[in-house]
Design an enzyme around this catalytic site. Structure first.
Site, PDB file in Angstrom:
ATOM      1  N   CYS A 144      13.437  11.780   6.667  1.00 34.10           N
ATOM      2  CA  CYS A 144      13.443  11.331   8.065  1.00 34.10           C
ATOM      3  C   CYS A 144      14.790  11.577   8.721  1.00 34.10           C
ATOM      4  O   CYS A 144      14.885  11.653   9.939  1.00 34.10           O
ATOM      5  CB  CYS A 144      13.092   9.852   8.122  1.00 34.10           C
ATOM      6  SG  CYS A 144      14.116   8.859   7.027  1.00 34.10           S
ATOM      7  N   GLU A 183       9.300  16.987  14.395  1.00 33.62           N
ATOM      8  CA  GLU A 183       9.848  16.951  13.033  1.00 33.62           C
ATOM      9  C   GLU A 183       9.217  18.084  12.230  1.00 33.62           C
ATOM     10  O   GLU A 183       7.986  18.114  12.100  1.00 33.62           O
ATOM     11  CB  GLU A 183       9.399  15.638  12.367  1.00 33.62           C
ATOM     12  CG  GLU A 183      10.392  14.529  12.321  1.00 33.62           C
ATOM     13  CD  GLU A 183       9.886  13.342  11.490  1.00 33.62           C
ATOM     14  OE1 GLU A 183       8.789  12.842  11.763  1.00 33.62           O
ATOM     15  OE2 GLU A 183      10.611  12.915  10.584  1.00 33.62           O
ATOM     16  N   LYS A 213       0.862  -1.190   0.000  1.00 35.33           N
ATOM     17  CA  LYS A 213       0.000   0.000   0.000  1.00 35.33           C
ATOM     18  C   LYS A 213       0.894   1.234   0.000  1.00 35.33           C
ATOM     19  O   LYS A 213       1.498   1.575   1.012  1.00 35.33           O
ATOM     20  CB  LYS A 213      -0.898   0.033   1.252  1.00 35.33           C
ATOM     21  CG  LYS A 213      -1.981   1.105   1.115  1.00 35.33           C
ATOM     22  CD  LYS A 213      -2.315   1.811   2.425  1.00 35.33           C
ATOM     23  CE  LYS A 213      -1.533   3.053   2.675  1.00 35.33           C
ATOM     24  NZ  LYS A 213      -1.723   4.171   1.750  1.00 35.33           N
ATOM     25  N   GLU A 243      10.248   1.667  10.142  1.00 35.40           N
ATOM     26  CA  GLU A 243      11.165   2.779   9.819  1.00 35.40           C
ATOM     27  C   GLU A 243      10.372   4.046  10.082  1.00 35.40           C
ATOM     28  O   GLU A 243       9.550   4.459   9.255  1.00 35.40           O
ATOM     29  CB  GLU A 243      11.586   2.705   8.347  1.00 35.40           C
ATOM     30  CG  GLU A 243      12.362   1.454   7.978  1.00 35.40           C
ATOM     31  CD  GLU A 243      13.806   1.494   8.464  1.00 35.40           C
ATOM     32  OE1 GLU A 243      14.299   2.556   8.867  1.00 35.40           O
ATOM     33  OE2 GLU A 243      14.438   0.424   8.473  1.00 35.40           O
TER      34      GLU A 243
HETATM   35  P1  NAP Z   1       2.355   8.536   7.615  1.00 33.13           P
HETATM   36  O1  NAP Z   1       1.273   9.521   7.678  1.00 33.13           O
HETATM   37  O2  NAP Z   1       2.648   7.718   8.809  1.00 33.13           O
HETATM   38  O3  NAP Z   1       2.019   7.601   6.366  1.00 33.13           O
HETATM   39  C1  NAP Z   1       2.865   6.536   5.974  1.00 33.13           C
HETATM   40  C2  NAP Z   1       2.022   5.475   5.294  1.00 33.13           C
HETATM   41  O4  NAP Z   1       1.105   4.945   6.251  1.00 33.13           O
HETATM   42  C3  NAP Z   1       1.175   6.009   4.146  1.00 33.13           C
HETATM   43  O5  NAP Z   1       1.075   5.030   3.143  1.00 33.13           O
HETATM   44  C4  NAP Z   1      -0.173   6.224   4.819  1.00 33.13           C
HETATM   45  O6  NAP Z   1      -1.260   6.218   3.932  1.00 33.13           O
HETATM   46  C5  NAP Z   1      -0.216   5.025   5.731  1.00 33.13           C
HETATM   47  N1  NAP Z   1      -1.180   5.108   6.815  1.00 33.13           N
HETATM   48  C6  NAP Z   1      -1.680   6.203   7.422  1.00 33.13           C
HETATM   49  N2  NAP Z   1      -2.563   5.845   8.383  1.00 33.13           N
HETATM   50  C7  NAP Z   1      -2.631   4.489   8.383  1.00 33.13           C
HETATM   51  C8  NAP Z   1      -3.354   3.521   9.130  1.00 33.13           C
HETATM   52  N3  NAP Z   1      -4.213   3.857  10.084  1.00 33.13           N
HETATM   53  N4  NAP Z   1      -3.153   2.209   8.853  1.00 33.13           N
HETATM   54  C9  NAP Z   1      -2.293   1.836   7.892  1.00 33.13           C
HETATM   55  N5  NAP Z   1      -1.572   2.713   7.138  1.00 33.13           N
HETATM   56  C10 NAP Z   1      -1.735   4.020   7.390  1.00 33.13           C
HETATM   57  O7  NAP Z   1       3.747   9.215   7.217  1.00 33.13           O
HETATM   58  P2  NAP Z   1       4.040  10.179   5.989  1.00 33.13           P
HETATM   59  O8  NAP Z   1       3.567  11.534   6.336  1.00 33.13           O
HETATM   60  O9  NAP Z   1       3.574   9.574   4.713  1.00 33.13           O
HETATM   61  O10 NAP Z   1       5.634  10.147   5.947  1.00 33.13           O
HETATM   62  C11 NAP Z   1       6.421  10.966   6.701  1.00 33.13           C
HETATM   63  C12 NAP Z   1       6.934  10.248   7.935  1.00 33.13           C
HETATM   64  O11 NAP Z   1       7.685   9.095   7.523  1.00 33.13           O
HETATM   65  C13 NAP Z   1       7.909  11.082   8.731  1.00 33.13           C
HETATM   66  O12 NAP Z   1       7.666  10.916  10.094  1.00 33.13           O
HETATM   67  C14 NAP Z   1       9.276  10.498   8.344  1.00 33.13           C
HETATM   68  O13 NAP Z   1      10.270  10.722   9.295  1.00 33.13           O
HETATM   69  C15 NAP Z   1       8.941   9.060   8.182  1.00 33.13           C
HETATM   70  N6  NAP Z   1       9.934   8.377   7.336  1.00 33.13           N
HETATM   71  C16 NAP Z   1      10.794   7.489   7.943  1.00 33.13           C
HETATM   72  C17 NAP Z   1      11.788   6.865   7.179  1.00 33.13           C
HETATM   73  C18 NAP Z   1      12.743   5.898   7.824  1.00 33.13           C
HETATM   74  O14 NAP Z   1      13.423   5.190   7.074  1.00 33.13           O
HETATM   75  N7  NAP Z   1      12.828   5.806   9.137  1.00 33.13           N
HETATM   76  C19 NAP Z   1      11.881   7.130   5.811  1.00 33.13           C
HETATM   77  C20 NAP Z   1      10.981   8.029   5.233  1.00 33.13           C
HETATM   78  C21 NAP Z   1      10.000   8.637   6.013  1.00 33.13           C
HETATM   79  P3  NAP Z   1      -1.800   7.573   3.258  1.00 33.13           P
HETATM   80  O15 NAP Z   1      -0.662   8.245   2.634  1.00 33.13           O
HETATM   81  O16 NAP Z   1      -2.736   7.066   2.273  1.00 33.13           O
HETATM   82  O17 NAP Z   1      -2.370   8.384   4.383  1.00 33.13           O
END
Ligand code: NAP
Length: 468
Positions: free
Chosen positions: A271, A372, A162, A237
């Protein structure tokens, strides 16, 4: 590829101008269940396929990704605003993970042990964990996909992916080229659409044996809690709040050049972006002068245009967060050295552009020092001595990446060992290396992507004891 059961679609929006880029399938539980069924049906055969054969298909995927590099990069740039040059780099990096895992998958080894009895034989084998549910974010829409899918496939797992709603396009293109490369039906399955419904369907189905997630710590915690119900394997991650420490013995030119790239790359939406830049008091003025000179040269604009260094941030909420963090910092005594405003870009009046910004005299009470920002804002703190700065750097729930700039070898060893982070860059800020384990400690997650550890995360250890 099949459409969603509901026949419904949602709009994918370009953050540079607010225009609709494309439509994506609005998948729900039913679509996810079909995908899980397919991944489960395909698992035994894929797991039994020789690793060399799996590698051949992955290498073909790698080649097709490079052939379609520009096409993939354009989709990334259109959907999340990244400058095309950076998107081209992301596609190359994403493809490199595929190649590396293709090769590494051939080197999945077992072990034998010396038994205590004459007629006993002991061995350990490594087997794929089973069908995997993978969930990825928008900030590196292709690299995050291949960092999960390529080790999973190389290990013999099947996958239901997904991707983020903001950025489904490059995942769709990737799935088409994987099909062309010969991935058997059911091995890779894609469901775009409602995150909670797709996520819950993956979590509640016993056939999915592992959840591999990249995204925010908040969503990660939700997935972890629910994965515990069936004791599913997890790789998380999650978010970060990286400290970057510039000691007075650093090569300041080297530090500034690296910080410029690490902070403003992807408009600060990474991140591992340095969120807290700690500069030793004695070199603060010299550092700020050098840094400001370089930041003034950055160009903000539509990522598809030439020579753009920063595209828009991903959406209105992203823009509002950057504004809120800067306003809060200035209100509480930070100095605005550069930027600090929304940017108007001709021809992109509906875009979410924010200037590259430098704040100095930032302190621990400000929002920006513990949340962040995920935007192009560099926050400069100062410190006097080594122990003080290591304690400050560790004073967070996050533990993903940290950086230090110093020419003192002993200090680099001491400080890198004292930092509670999964990754430490010494005079270096480029940490996403195919050979290396990328991942965090504390609330930044568990598990690693890249290197042998990345593949190991998709393998189960089985002990076999035989009496002969
Ligand atoms: P996010 O809101 O947590 O979303 C990540 C993924 O999870 C998206 O596909 C999102 O879908 C999905 N999602 C949201 N709610 C969900 C639920 N209840 N159940 C299952 N899946 C769900 O994060 P983001 O804003 O896309 O990304 C930014 C974050 O990612 C930052 O905190 C960043 O630090 C972190 N990040 C970490 C790494 C690492 O390697 N540690 C790398 C890159 C990014 P939708 O988009 O459809 O809402």
């Amino acid at each position: 590829m099949e459409g969603p059961i509901s026949n419904e679609c949602f709009d994918v929006i370009n953050p540079a101008n607010g225009e609709v880029v494309s439509k994506a399938a609005a998948g729900h539980e039913g679509d996810t269940q079909e995908a899980i069924e397919a991944s489960y049906a395909a698992f035994q055969d894929w797991a039994a396929t020789p690793a060399t054969k799996r590698a051949e298909i992955l290498i073909r995927i790698y080649q097709l990704m490079l052939e379609r590099q520009k096409e993939l990069a354009q989709t990334i740039s259109l959907e999340m605003g990244k400058p095309l040059k950076q998107a081209m780099g992301e596609v190359k990096n994403a493809a490199d993970y595929v190649l590396w895992n293709a090769e590494e998958g051939k080197r999945i080894y077992g072990k034998t042990m010396q038994a205590s009895e004459e007629n006993k034989r002991l061995k350990v084998i490594q087997q794929p964990v089973g069908p995997v549910g993978a969930i990825t974010p928008w900030n590196f829409p292709l690299a995050m996909v291949t960092r999960k899918l390529s080790p999973a496939l190389a290990a013999g797992c099947t996958v239901v992916l997904k991707p983020a709603e903001q950025t489904p396009g490059s995942a769709v293109q990737f799935f088409k080229l994987a099909e062309e490369a010969g991935i058997p039906k059911g091995v890779l399955n894609l469901v775009t659409g409602n995150p909670a419904k797709i996520g819950d369907a993956l979590l509640s189905d016993k056939r999915i044996r592992k959840i591999a997630f990249t995204g925010s710590t908040a969503v990660g915690k939700h997935l972890l809690k629910n994965a515990a119900e069936q004791v599913k394997r997890v790789s998380m991650e999650l978010g970060g709040h990286a400290p970057l420490i510039v000691f007075e013995d650093a090569d300041l030119e080297q530090a500034v050049t690296n910080i410029l790239r690490a902070k403003f790359f992807n408009s600060g939406q990474t991140c591992i972006s340095p969120n807290r830049i700690y500069v030793q008091e004695s070199v603060k003025e010299e550092f700020l002068t050098l840094f400001k000179e370089k930041v003034e040269g950055l160009k903000v604009g539509n990522g598809l245009e030439d020579d753009v260094d920063l595209g828009p941030v991903v959406n209105k909420a992203g823009l509002e967060k950057a504004i809120e963090h800067v306003e809060d910092a200035v209100r509480n005594g930070a100095n605005l050295i550069y930027g600090g405003n929304e940017c108007k870009v001709t021809g992109c009046e509906n875009g979410y552009f924010y200037s590259p910004t430098i704040l100095s005299d930032v302190d621990e009470a400000m929002l920006i020092s513990h949340q962040e920002t995920f935007g192009p804002v560099a926050s400069i703190f100062t410190f006097d001595d080594e122990l003080e700065v290591v304690n400050k750097a560790n004073n967070t729930d996050y533990g993903l990446a940290a950086y230090i700039f110093t020419q003192n070898l002993s200090r680099s060893v001491r400080v890198s060992e004292g930092l509670e982070y999964g990754m430490v860059g010494i005079n270096d800020t480029v940490l996403a290396q195919v050979q290396g384990p990328f991942g965090g400690m504390k609330e930044s997650g568990m598990g690693r992507e890249g290197g042998p550890d990345g593949l190991a995360d998709f393998l189960e250890t089985k002990f076999i004891s035989t009496i002969i």
